[in-house]
Design a protein around this motif. Structure first.
Motif, PDB file in Angstrom:
ATOM      1  N   PHE A  52       0.854  -1.183   0.000  1.00 34.10           N
ATOM      2  CA  PHE A  52       0.000   0.000   0.000  1.00 34.10           C
ATOM      3  C   PHE A  52       0.896   1.240   0.000  1.00 34.10           C
ATOM      4  O   PHE A  52       1.670   1.446   0.936  1.00 34.10           O
ATOM      5  N   MET A  53       0.784   2.075  -1.045  1.00 30.62           N
ATOM      6  CA  MET A  53       1.556   3.309  -1.091  1.00 30.62           C
ATOM      7  C   MET A  53       0.597   4.489  -1.116  1.00 30.62           C
ATOM      8  O   MET A  53      -0.228   4.625  -2.013  1.00 30.62           O
ATOM      9  N   GLY A  54       0.722   5.360  -0.095  1.00 28.57           N
ATOM     10  CA  GLY A  54      -0.138   6.528  -0.011  1.00 28.57           C
ATOM     11  C   GLY A  54      -0.668   6.731   1.391  1.00 28.57           C
ATOM     12  O   GLY A  54      -0.431   5.910   2.281  1.00 28.57           O
ATOM     13  N   SER A  55      -1.380   7.829   1.586  1.00 25.06           N
ATOM     14  CA  SER A  55      -2.038   8.157   2.842  1.00 25.06           C
ATOM     15  C   SER A  55      -1.031   8.380   3.973  1.00 25.06           C
ATOM     16  O   SER A  55       0.181   8.406   3.780  1.00 25.06           O
ATOM     17  N   SER A  56      -1.572   8.523   5.189  1.00 24.52           N
ATOM     18  CA  SER A  56      -0.739   8.795   6.360  1.00 24.52           C
ATOM     19  C   SER A  56      -0.306   7.500   7.028  1.00 24.52           C
ATOM     20  O   SER A  56      -0.894   6.432   6.805  1.00 24.52           O
ATOM     21  N   GLU A  57       0.686   7.601   7.894  1.00 27.40           N
ATOM     22  CA  GLU A  57       1.151   6.413   8.604  1.00 27.40           C
ATOM     23  C   GLU A  57       0.062   5.872   9.522  1.00 27.40           C
ATOM     24  O   GLU A  57      -0.049   4.658   9.722  1.00 27.40           O
ATOM     25  N   GLY A  58      -0.761   6.773  10.073  1.00 24.47           N
ATOM     26  CA  GLY A  58      -1.851   6.326  10.939  1.00 24.47           C
ATOM     27  C   GLY A  58      -2.860   5.478  10.191  1.00 24.47           C
ATOM     28  O   GLY A  58      -3.319   4.428  10.690  1.00 24.47           O
ATOM     29  N   VAL A  59      -3.241   5.910   8.997  1.00 25.97           N
ATOM     30  CA  VAL A  59      -4.187   5.142   8.174  1.00 25.97           C
ATOM     31  C   VAL A  59      -3.553   3.821   7.749  1.00 25.97           C
ATOM     32  O   VAL A  59      -4.206   2.766   7.782  1.00 25.97           O
ATOM     33  N   LEU A  60      -2.290   3.855   7.368  1.00 18.00           N
ATOM     34  CA  LEU A  60      -1.608   2.628   6.952  1.00 18.00           C
ATOM     35  C   LEU A  60      -1.501   1.622   8.093  1.00 18.00           C
ATOM     36  O   LEU A  60      -1.601   0.409   7.877  1.00 18.00           O
ATOM     37  N   ARG A  61      -1.322   2.117   9.309  1.00 17.37           N
ATOM     38  CA  ARG A  61      -1.276   1.210  10.463  1.00 17.37           C
ATOM     39  C   ARG A  61      -2.611   0.496  10.645  1.00 17.37           C
ATOM     40  O   ARG A  61      -2.654  -0.725  10.879  1.00 17.37           O
ATOM     41  N   MET A  62      -3.719   1.229  10.493  1.00 13.31           N
ATOM     42  CA  MET A  62      -5.039   0.617  10.605  1.00 13.31           C
ATOM     43  C   MET A  62      -5.297  -0.377   9.478  1.00 13.31           C
ATOM     44  O   MET A  62      -5.942  -1.412   9.677  1.00 13.31           O
ATOM     45  N   ILE A  85       8.865  -0.144  -3.009  1.00  7.85           N
ATOM     46  CA  ILE A  85       7.940  -1.058  -3.701  1.00  7.85           C
ATOM     47  C   ILE A  85       8.703  -2.190  -4.376  1.00  7.85           C
ATOM     48  O   ILE A  85       8.367  -3.370  -4.214  1.00  7.85           O
ATOM     49  N   ASN A  86       9.725  -1.845  -5.135  1.00  8.49           N
ATOM     50  CA  ASN A  86      10.454  -2.859  -5.900  1.00  8.49           C
ATOM     51  C   ASN A  86      11.151  -3.872  -4.998  1.00  8.49           C
ATOM     52  O   ASN A  86      11.200  -5.069  -5.311  1.00  8.49           O
ATOM     53  N   SER A  87      11.708  -3.404  -3.890  1.00  8.00           N
ATOM     54  CA  SER A  87      12.403  -4.329  -2.987  1.00  8.00           C
ATOM     55  C   SER A  87      11.434  -5.266  -2.277  1.00  8.00           C
ATOM     56  O   SER A  87      11.794  -6.397  -1.941  1.00  8.00           O
ATOM     57  N   PHE A  88      10.193  -4.795  -2.069  1.00  7.81           N
ATOM     58  CA  PHE A  88       9.187  -5.652  -1.430  1.00  7.81           C
ATOM     59  C   PHE A  88       8.687  -6.722  -2.405  1.00  7.81           C
ATOM     60  O   PHE A  88       8.252  -7.790  -1.988  1.00  7.81           O
ATOM     61  N   ASP A  89       8.742  -6.421  -3.701  1.00  7.95           N
ATOM     62  CA  ASP A  89       8.324  -7.340  -4.761  1.00  7.95           C
ATOM     63  C   ASP A  89       6.904  -7.866  -4.510  1.00  7.95           C
ATOM     64  O   ASP A  89       6.689  -9.059  -4.327  1.00  7.95           O
ATOM     65  N   PRO A  90       5.903  -6.968  -4.537  1.00  5.93           N
ATOM     66  CA  PRO A  90       4.537  -7.364  -4.185  1.00  5.93           C
ATOM     67  C   PRO A  90       3.833  -8.205  -5.247  1.00  5.93           C
ATOM     68  O   PRO A  90       4.208  -8.208  -6.426  1.00  5.93           O
ATOM     69  N   ASP A  91       2.811  -8.917  -4.798  1.00  9.56           N
ATOM     70  CA  ASP A  91       1.910  -9.648  -5.696  1.00  9.56           C
ATOM     71  C   ASP A  91       0.670  -8.815  -5.996  1.00  9.56           C
ATOM     72  O   ASP A  91      -0.177  -9.226  -6.797  1.00  9.56           O
ATOM     73  N   LEU A  92       0.564  -7.658  -5.348  1.00  9.33           N
ATOM     74  CA  LEU A  92      -0.555  -6.737  -5.560  1.00  9.33           C
ATOM     75  C   LEU A  92      -0.112  -5.368  -5.037  1.00  9.33           C
ATOM     76  O   LEU A  92       0.472  -5.278  -3.958  1.00  9.33           O
ATOM     77  N   LEU A  93      -0.372  -4.331  -5.808  1.00 10.02           N
ATOM     78  CA  LEU A  93       0.056  -2.989  -5.426  1.00 10.02           C
ATOM     79  C   LEU A  93      -1.116  -2.024  -5.482  1.00 10.02           C
ATOM     80  O   LEU A  93      -1.818  -1.931  -6.491  1.00 10.02           O
ATOM     81  N   TRP A  94      -1.332  -1.305  -4.367  1.00 11.63           N
ATOM     82  CA  TRP A  94      -2.387  -0.288  -4.307  1.00 11.63           C
ATOM     83  C   TRP A  94      -1.765   1.085  -4.106  1.00 11.63           C
ATOM     84  O   TRP A  94      -0.900   1.256  -3.256  1.00 11.63           O
ATOM     85  N   ILE A  95      -2.241   2.058  -4.907  1.00 14.29           N
ATOM     86  CA  ILE A  95      -1.793   3.438  -4.775  1.00 14.29           C
ATOM     87  C   ILE A  95      -2.973   4.257  -4.265  1.00 14.29           C
ATOM     88  O   ILE A  95      -4.041   4.273  -4.894  1.00 14.29           O
ATOM     89  N   GLY A  96      -2.799   4.928  -3.136  1.00  8.58           N
ATOM     90  CA  GLY A  96      -3.896   5.665  -2.517  1.00  8.58           C
ATOM     91  C   GLY A  96      -3.570   7.122  -2.281  1.00  8.58           C
ATOM     92  O   GLY A  96      -3.200   7.511  -1.170  1.00  8.58           O
ATOM     93  N   MET A  97      -3.690   7.923  -3.317  1.00 11.25           N
ATOM     94  CA  MET A  97      -3.549   9.371  -3.205  1.00 11.25           C
ATOM     95  C   MET A  97      -4.755   9.974  -3.921  1.00 11.25           C
ATOM     96  O   MET A  97      -5.510   9.276  -4.579  1.00 11.25           O
ATOM     97  N   THR A  98      -4.961  11.253  -3.821  1.00 10.84           N
ATOM     98  CA  THR A  98      -6.099  11.865  -4.489  1.00 10.84           C
ATOM     99  C   THR A  98      -5.891  11.882  -6.003  1.00 10.84           C
ATOM    100  O   THR A  98      -4.769  11.987  -6.483  1.00 10.84           O
ATOM    101  N   ALA A  99      -7.003  11.769  -6.738  1.00  7.36           N
ATOM    102  CA  ALA A  99      -6.941  11.911  -8.192  1.00  7.36           C
ATOM    103  C   ALA A  99      -6.795  13.404  -8.524  1.00  7.36           C
ATOM    104  O   ALA A  99      -7.368  14.242  -7.825  1.00  7.36           O
ATOM    105  N   PRO A 100      -6.036  13.753  -9.542  1.00 10.61           N
ATOM    106  CA  PRO A 100      -5.358  12.868 -10.502  1.00 10.61           C
ATOM    107  C   PRO A 100      -3.924  12.492 -10.133  1.00 10.61           C
ATOM    108  O   PRO A 100      -3.224  11.893 -10.940  1.00 10.61           O
TER     109      PRO A 100
END
Length: 242
Positions: free
Chosen positions: A98-108, A145-160
């Motif tokens: 998960f890339m984006g948002s605040s650390e507090g949201v990411l912790r939840m 991201i690349n070092s984690f080598d995910p099987d699924l990647l989510w980007i969570g910032m405002t559009a655009p």
């Protein structure tokens, strides 16, 4: 950009047919469509996406109104895409970033994933809060991201911002998985923002529920973008737009 250029996923069932491997998935609604009319880079990002999800009842109805052969039959919210992909990954086990948002949201998010999707290992990154990332910012994000080598990647910032970031950095992402820009879903899943009840979703009124709950945040897209979207669609229907 016009509606007829959009090659949107037709239904939730069609998500089962998405190919494996590196795949860029974006969502589109009335507000993002109107925003893209004045943002050429954003329009290019949406049109270049491998998969485009109709995350708004307005774009679904517009496609049908224009008689598009590939018109979607239903709205597919970013949250629907998220749930489908997470359940699919949880069945086989793997890693999600998960890339984006605040650390507090990411912790939840990490805490909830551990409970609901125990077979998924989670990685997260909270980027600096600024309109445009520096080259050093991007280097650190891509490295994480690349070092984690995910099987699924989510980007969570405002559009655009989220769509443009994925588009601009797609070639630098050394991943083998689906990557989606899903914005508000981070807050929905973390519980910091409540998604509309199911009856509102089925009635095509999820936009109204969010407007009632967050008028300061949503007034522009509902009172300005939505009427502009209707006007653009009618012009396209009448052949007044190329």
């Amino acid at each position: 950009m016009n509606i007829r250029q959009l090659n949107m996923v037709k239904s939730k069932e069609a998500l089962e047919l998405l190919p494996e491997g590196k795949l860029l998935i974006d969502t589109i609604n009335a507000h993002s469509f109107v925003t893209a009319q004045k943002d050429e880079t954003f329009a290019e990002a949406l049109l270049d996406a491998d998969v485009l999800i109709p995350d708004g009842i307005s774009v679904v109805k517009a496609a049908k109104f224009l008689g598009m052969n590939n018109a979607p039959s239903e709205k597919i919210a970013g949250a629907d895409l998220f749930e489908f992909e997470m359940e699919k990954l949880n069945l086989r086990g793997g890693k999600c970033f998960f890339m984006g948002s605040s650390e507090g949201v990411l912790r939840m998010i990490r805490e909830r994933v551990a409970k609901e999707y125990p077979s998924i290992e989670v990685g997260t990154y909270s980027p600096p809060y600024k309109p445009v990332f520096s080259e050093e910012d991007n280097r650190l994000i891509l490295s994480a991201i690349n070092s984690f080598d995910p099987d699924l990647l989510w980007i969570g910032m405002t559009a655009p911002k989220q769509e443009k970031w994925l588009h601009d950095n797609w070639s630098r992402l050394n991943i083998h998985c689906h990557a989606g820009a899903i914005g508000a879903v981070f807050d929905f899943f973390a519980g910091t923002v409540q998604r509309a009840p199911l009856k509102w979703q089925k009635a095509g009124l999820e936009w109204l529920y969010r407007f009632i709950k967050e008028p300061r945040r949503m007034w522009r897209r509902n009172l300005i973008s939505n009427p502009l979207f209707v006007w653009v669609v009618f012009k396209e229907k009448l052949g007044l737009r190329r």
